[in-house]
Design an enzyme around this catalytic site. Structure first.
Site, PDB file in Angstrom:
ATOM      1  N   GLY A  42       0.864  -1.164  -0.009  1.00  0.00           N
ATOM      2  CA  GLY A  42       0.178   0.124   0.058  1.00  0.00           C
ATOM      3  C   GLY A  42       0.790   1.355   0.019  1.00  0.00           C
ATOM      4  N   GLU A  72       4.386  -7.070  -0.013  1.00  0.00           N
ATOM      5  CA  GLU A  72       3.673  -7.250  -1.274  1.00  0.00           C
ATOM      6  C   GLU A  72       3.555  -5.789  -2.132  1.00  0.00           C
ATOM      7  OE1 GLU A  72       0.531 -10.660   0.116  1.00  0.00           O
ATOM      8  OE2 GLU A  72      -0.131  -8.779   0.071  1.00  0.00           O
ATOM      9  N   PRO A  73       4.540  -5.342  -2.486  1.00  0.00           N
ATOM     10  CA  PRO A  73       4.400  -3.965  -3.103  1.00  0.00           C
ATOM     11  C   PRO A  73       3.849  -4.040  -4.492  1.00  0.00           C
ATOM     12  CG  PRO A  73       6.818  -4.535  -3.086  1.00  0.00           C
ATOM     13  CD  PRO A  73       5.744  -5.596  -2.107  1.00  0.00           C
ATOM     14  N   GLY A  74       3.005  -3.327  -5.088  1.00  0.00           N
ATOM     15  CA  GLY A  74       2.660  -3.468  -6.405  1.00  0.00           C
ATOM     16  C   GLY A  74       2.844  -2.065  -6.923  1.00  0.00           C
ATOM     17  N   ARG A  75       2.231  -1.177  -6.615  1.00  0.00           N
ATOM     18  CA  ARG A  75       2.350   0.267  -7.275  1.00  0.00           C
ATOM     19  C   ARG A  75       3.870   0.705  -7.256  1.00  0.00           C
ATOM     20  NH1 ARG A  75      -1.917   3.513  -7.487  1.00  0.00           N
ATOM     21  NH2 ARG A  75      -3.035   2.420  -5.839  1.00  0.00           N
ATOM     22  N   ARG A  99      -7.634   5.048 -13.780  1.00  0.00           N
ATOM     23  CA  ARG A  99      -7.679   5.592 -12.447  1.00  0.00           C
ATOM     24  C   ARG A  99      -8.151   6.924 -12.201  1.00  0.00           C
ATOM     25  NH1 ARG A  99      -3.332   6.659 -10.201  1.00  0.00           N
ATOM     26  NH2 ARG A  99      -3.864   6.019  -8.303  1.00  0.00           N
ATOM     27  N   TYR A 158     -11.069   6.927  -9.356  1.00  0.00           N
ATOM     28  CA  TYR A 158     -10.347   7.111  -8.003  1.00  0.00           C
ATOM     29  C   TYR A 158     -10.164   8.785  -7.978  1.00  0.00           C
ATOM     30  CZ  TYR A 158      -8.770   2.104  -7.783  1.00  0.00           C
ATOM     31  OH  TYR A 158      -8.631   1.036  -7.853  1.00  0.00           O
ATOM     32  N   CYS A 204     -17.503   7.735 -24.770  1.00  0.00           N
ATOM     33  CA  CYS A 204     -18.861   8.572 -24.621  1.00  0.00           C
ATOM     34  C   CYS A 204     -19.269   8.498 -23.282  1.00  0.00           C
ATOM     35  CB  CYS A 204     -19.877   7.881 -25.578  1.00  0.00           C
ATOM     36  SG  CYS A 204     -21.318   8.448 -25.676  1.00  0.00           S
ATOM     37  N   GLU A 205     -18.657   9.081 -22.392  1.00  0.00           N
ATOM     38  CA  GLU A 205     -19.093   9.243 -20.993  1.00  0.00           C
ATOM     39  C   GLU A 205     -18.503  10.533 -20.284  1.00  0.00           C
ATOM     40  OE1 GLU A 205     -20.622   7.158 -18.935  1.00  0.00           O
ATOM     41  OE2 GLU A 205     -20.440   5.307 -20.181  1.00  0.00           O
TER      42      GLU A 205
HETATM   43  C1  LIG Z   1      -3.450  -4.700  -4.017  1.00  0.00           C
HETATM   44  C2  LIG Z   1      -2.798  -5.554  -3.258  1.00  0.00           C
HETATM   45  C3  LIG Z   1      -1.086  -5.110  -2.763  1.00  0.00           C
HETATM   46  C4  LIG Z   1      -0.850  -4.128  -3.545  1.00  0.00           C
HETATM   47  O1  LIG Z   1      -0.941  -2.944  -3.074  1.00  0.00           O
HETATM   48  P1  LIG Z   1      -0.153  -1.680  -3.725  1.00  0.00           P
HETATM   49  O2  LIG Z   1      -0.582  -0.505  -3.390  1.00  0.00           O
HETATM   50  O3  LIG Z   1      -0.027  -1.732  -5.328  1.00  0.00           O
HETATM   51  O4  LIG Z   1       1.299  -1.580  -3.334  1.00  0.00           O
HETATM   52  C5  LIG Z   1      -0.553  -6.081  -2.102  1.00  0.00           C
HETATM   53  N1  LIG Z   1      -1.368  -6.752  -1.271  1.00  0.00           N
HETATM   54  C6  LIG Z   1      -2.766  -7.422  -1.627  1.00  0.00           C
HETATM   55  C7  LIG Z   1      -3.342  -8.667  -0.726  1.00  0.00           C
HETATM   56  C8  LIG Z   1      -3.390  -6.639  -2.416  1.00  0.00           C
HETATM   57  O5  LIG Z   1      -4.543  -6.751  -2.699  1.00  0.00           O
END
Ligand SMILES: *Cc1c(COP(=O)(O)O)cnc(C)c1O
Length: 426
Positions: free
Chosen positions: A242, A281-284, A319, A323, A350-351
């Site tokens: 997050g 668990e980084p994504g972003r 996004r 958001y 078209c929105e």
């Molecule tokens: C989406 C998600 C993440 C990644 O979140 P980011 O904000 O992108 O770092 C990690 N763990 C879980 C369980 C998620 O659903």
């Protein structure tokens, strides 16, 4: 132009560059709309994050950007994966991420998904007692023992958009705080599952550190209760991610996050005499700033605002609409020109909600100009659709200044994939 922390971006002859590649050339060569991903940036982001947590495991959150090439480079970097569906699990395994470093998440998994988790020997983050019972039955029938964690809801409220806060008491995710102990008790009594960890994730795009500290404390409170009351010692404590990125302004870094959670994790682990592995668990953070979305200006219209109509909208970058997110916008062929006009960047969908950016100060924009939307690498292409009959964009990967197509532009035929006309309409 000063790109600040985005040091993979630059300027050459008034054109934006990414990892040295001129984006005006890329647009000319490959057409627009076009996603451009910087491999070096993804690798560096991963290494920066992993270096901040030298004793932890880093599981990349596949949903942020599930392109197989992205998964492949992260597999090479040693990442594990946090997957949220059978499809993400399939892709992560195909990319070479080892099953023992994959955690299968999700609040509503099908029996088929649970069976797939058993067959592929990944770990499962269990979100409800119903899921626990189904998984135990499926694993027992297959003569397997699946390692599980419970996804718990720590009830902390980060200041982020409500749609991406996941650890609130009202959230659909996780076992409610007061049911956690009873859930572990029930799991201990079941065949087919082995309790290996505890898991949470409090939300996304979090820009303050205090919610992470609060979450870490609450997680260690639970770990302490599990040890004291059930004599349970867990292999891993997964705190999700997050960590926000600075779409505008500033954001905490992985080191700031480490300085916030590690002292709590380490002190409490020492006090409890446990050696559980920390997982994040980084994504972003890994992919967010590593891609840009290039689009061409079709029209400039003076109305209530001055609208710049471009060839990408929420079909390719949801996004801002979903958001109300802010993305930096650059006129990629006019770097260095004075920003003396104000424009609203509108997509072609078209929105009324199809606005990518409002009231931005930019150089004078004309038909044919190239607009770059920055920080589009996370939850960008991953959330794209074919709405309004628009084939999806192609994607290009830049590596050491060289560009390669990693996804071809969709065709009209792709819009009809899987469809057929029933006999009575022929
Ligand atoms: C989406 C998600 C993440 C990644 O979140 P980011 O904000 O992108 O770092 C990690 N763990 C879980 C369980 C998620 O659903």
């Amino acid at each position: 132009m000063d790109f600040g922390r985005r040091d993979h971006l630059g300027a050459k002859n008034g054109h934006l560059t990414i990892d040295g590649a001129d984006v005006v050339d890329l647009a000319r060569q490959h057409g627009t709309p076009l996603y451009v991903i910087d491999e070096g940036r993804i690798r560096n982001n991963y290494r920066r994050f992993a270096a901040a947590f030298p004793d932890a495991d880093v599981y990349y959150a596949v949903k942020a950007n599930g392109h197989i090439a992205v998964l492949r480079m992260l597999a090479q970097e040693g990442a594990g994966a946090d997957v949220f569906s059978d499809g993400e699990l399939y892709a992560a395994l195909l990319a070479g991420i080892p099953p023992e470093r994959i955690l299968f998440n999700g609040n509503s998994k099908t029996d088929a998904e649970l069976r797939m988790a058993c067959e592929t020997n990944v770990r499962v983050s269990v979100d409800s007692l119903d899921e626990l019972r189904a998984l135990a039955r499926i694993a027992s029938e297959a003569n397997k023992e699946v390692e599980i964690a419970f996804r718990v809801n720590p009830d902390v409220s980060p200041a982020t958009h409500p749609k991406i806060a996941t650890g609130l008491v009202q959230s659909k995710f996780g076992i409610p705080h007061h049911q956690v102990l009873a859930s572990y008790v029930e799991a201990l009594s079941l065949e087919g599952v082995r309790l290996a960890g505890i898991h949470c994730h409090i939300g996304s795009q979090i820009l303050e550190l205090s919610p992470f500290a609060e979450m870490m404390t609450r997680m260690m409170d639970l770990v302490e209760a599990l040890k004291n009351e059930l004599k349970l010692e867990l292999d891993f404590i997964d705190i999700g991610s997050g960590l926000g990125i600075p779409y505008a302004g500033t954001a905490p870094t992985p080191i700031d996050l480490a300085n916030t959670v590690l002292p709590i994790f380490n002190a409490r682990s020492r006090a409890l005499d446990i050696r559980s592995k920390l997982i994040l668990e980084p994504g972003r953070y890994i992919v967010g700033d590593a891609a840009i979305l290039l689009c061409t200006v079709n029209t400039v219209k003076e109305a209530h605002s001055t609208f710049v109509g471009v060839d990408a909208g929420f079909n390719l970058l949801l996004r801002p609409t979903l958001y109300e997110s802010w993305h930096e916008v650059i006129v990629a062929n006019k770097l260095g020109k004075t920003s003396d006009h104000v424009y609203t960047i509108a997509g072609p969908i078209c929105e009324s909600g199809d606005i990518l950016a409002r009231d931005r100060r930019l150089p004078r924009v004309e038909k044919g100009d190239l607009i770059a939307i920055l920080d589009a690498g996370a939850y960008g292409f991953a959330m794209s659709s074919q709405y309004n009959g628009r084939p999806r964009a192609s994607e290009v990967l830049v590596n050491k200044g060289e560009a390669e197509i990693i996804r071809r532009r969709e065709s009209y035929g792709d819009l009809l994939t899987g469809q057929n006309i029933p006999p009575h309409l022929l």
